[in-house]
Enzyme design. Sequence first.
Site, short mmCIF file in Angstrom:
data_model
loop_
_atom_site.label_atom_id
_atom_site.label_comp_id
_atom_site.label_asym_id
_atom_site.label_seq_id
_atom_site.Cartn_x
_atom_site.Cartn_y
_atom_site.Cartn_z
NE ARG A 234 -4.23 -1.57 0.12
CZ ARG A 234 -4.31 -2.63 -0.67
NH1 ARG A 234 -3.30 -2.92 -1.49
NH2 ARG A 234 -5.38 -3.41 -0.64
CD GLU A 263 -2.86 3.19 -5.43
OE1 GLU A 263 -1.70 2.79 -5.33
OE2 GLU A 263 -3.86 2.45 -5.19
CG HIS A 284 -2.75 -0.56 -7.23
ND1 HIS A 284 -3.17 0.09 -6.10
CD2 HIS A 284 -2.84 -1.89 -6.94
CE1 HIS A 284 -3.51 -0.79 -5.17
NE2 HIS A 284 -3.31 -2.01 -5.66
#
Length: 317
Positions: A234, A263, A284
């Site tokens: 994370r 994000e 990601h």
Amino acid sequence: MTALKIAVLERETLVNRPFAFDFAHSLREFSSIESADTAACIAGADVVITNKIMIDAGMIAANPQLKLIAVSATGVNNVDLDAARAAGVAVCNIRAYGNESVAEHAFMLMIALMRNLPAYQRDVAAGLWQNSPVFCHFGAPMRDLNGKTLVIFGRGGIGNTLAGYAQAFGMRVVFGEHKHAEEVREGYMAFSEAIECADVVSLHCPLTEATADMIGEAELRQMKAGAILINCGRGGLVNEQALVAALKYGQLGGAGFDVLTEEPPRHGNPLLSARLPNLIVTPHMAWGSEEARNRLFDILVANINGFFAGKPQNIVV
């Protein structure tokens, strides 16, 4: 059974396959939504499928008919679990679907940075090899993984899978203890000791109050000069400003990140503007191999079918 209403948020994060539910239902699918529209999108739903969109206490209270929040990911920090528990709303998640996908991605970042692949790609693009007086071009230093120490924070499926890959390349693998742990568990190394001995640190732990900014300026100074930092966990696990400074001033040998604090990074990010040859940022997507995304979809459908068949699985609340 009366047809259940299912609201599917962030549909574009799921594979393009039809849902196969074993009960009467109606679907409302939203490719992507802004957080301000969430309440309207889930109004009247019996089941909400969400990945990262926040489902807060107010939304849960406004939908007394809500029975299940099916998170299409492992992390459930986007759901107010206390509010769900109080309202009798079940929450389930997806487990062990992307161990190989994320571990392979972390390993790819690790080996690319140890070999300084991005720097050599830039050198070739700039014509340095073409103008070399000899057959080869040596720019940035390259190092072998064999004999190096990999410290992993997070001993779940991903961490253990990555450990296996690293050991196959002759690396020594150490699992790091929690930063604020009062005792060091068997099979773990104390946080500070682990940070100091690592040639590579790879983060695969959840983001909590205890892990937020677990790697900051002080921890980066503790690491070996030239060490590599990988984060496929994370974004909030690492202080991004401190990381950029450590890379610019040569404290770290490189960093590979698949996650950022915001994000998508609509407001920019220090890692995106740094443009350093020893920094790799991916959007990601470490979790998203074709195999992993199909496994995720299968588990998601099975979670929902199981719940309404009286055989719940992967229940968090």
